[in-house]
Scaffold this motif. Sequence first.
Motif, PDB file in Angstrom:
ATOM      1  N   GLY A   1      -6.460 -54.867  -6.302  1.00  0.00           N
ATOM      2  CA  GLY A   1      -6.660 -55.978  -7.235  1.00  0.00           C
ATOM      3  C   GLY A   1      -8.109 -56.413  -7.295  1.00  0.00           C
ATOM      4  O   GLY A   1      -8.657 -56.670  -8.372  1.00  0.00           O
TER       5      GLY A   1
ATOM      6  N   LEU B   1      -2.779 -53.770  -1.640  1.00  0.00           N
ATOM      7  CA  LEU B   1      -2.656 -54.599  -2.843  1.00  0.00           C
ATOM      8  C   LEU B   1      -3.900 -55.465  -3.043  1.00  0.00           C
ATOM      9  O   LEU B   1      -4.401 -55.607  -4.164  1.00  0.00           O
TER      10      LEU B   1
ATOM     11  N   TYR C   1     -10.842 -65.215  -4.028  1.00  0.00           N
ATOM     12  CA  TYR C   1      -9.728 -64.292  -4.298  1.00  0.00           C
ATOM     13  C   TYR C   1      -8.798 -64.192  -3.085  1.00  0.00           C
ATOM     14  O   TYR C   1      -7.573 -64.213  -3.226  1.00  0.00           O
TER      15      TYR C   1
ATOM     16  N   PHE D   1      -4.915 -64.918  -3.113  1.00  0.00           N
ATOM     17  CA  PHE D   1      -4.054 -63.764  -2.848  1.00  0.00           C
ATOM     18  C   PHE D   1      -3.208 -63.979  -1.595  1.00  0.00           C
ATOM     19  O   PHE D   1      -1.996 -63.741  -1.605  1.00  0.00           O
TER      20      PHE D   1
END
Length: 138
Positions: free
Chosen positions: A17, A13, A117, A121
């Motif tokens: 992304g 994931l 990120y 995340f």
Amino acid sequence: MRSWKERLTHTLLFEAGGLVMVTPLASWLTGHDMGEIGVLAVGLATAAMLWNLVWNRAFDALVPTRRRSLVQRFAQAFGFELGLLVMTLPAVAWWMDIGLMEAFWLDLGFMLFFLAYAMVFNTLFDLVMRRYLAREGA
């Protein structure tokens, strides 16, 4: 401790992304063709997935909690990105046909993007997993 299945889900994931966001941005910022950056990004993502499994498994052993402080999250993300930068720098220079210093700046740009990120995340992933596991336990 997180299972390998959970860690693999996290990794897939995370990288998917990141690729969706960083490939067009890097192409636009560097002026390199989207295909050239895309292939580089996929190669880096593959290396990152393998490194992610190793690094985060080790970090989980050092900090075995889902409720990590901001400093712990920064250490997790920074350690991952620094390790990846060191491992991928020669490949970036070779693939883009640029010098090591220019590759360093390009790789550093990727690192800074993914550092921010990763912090977001990982926080959201842990929140979702805590809720999921609480519901499973109920």
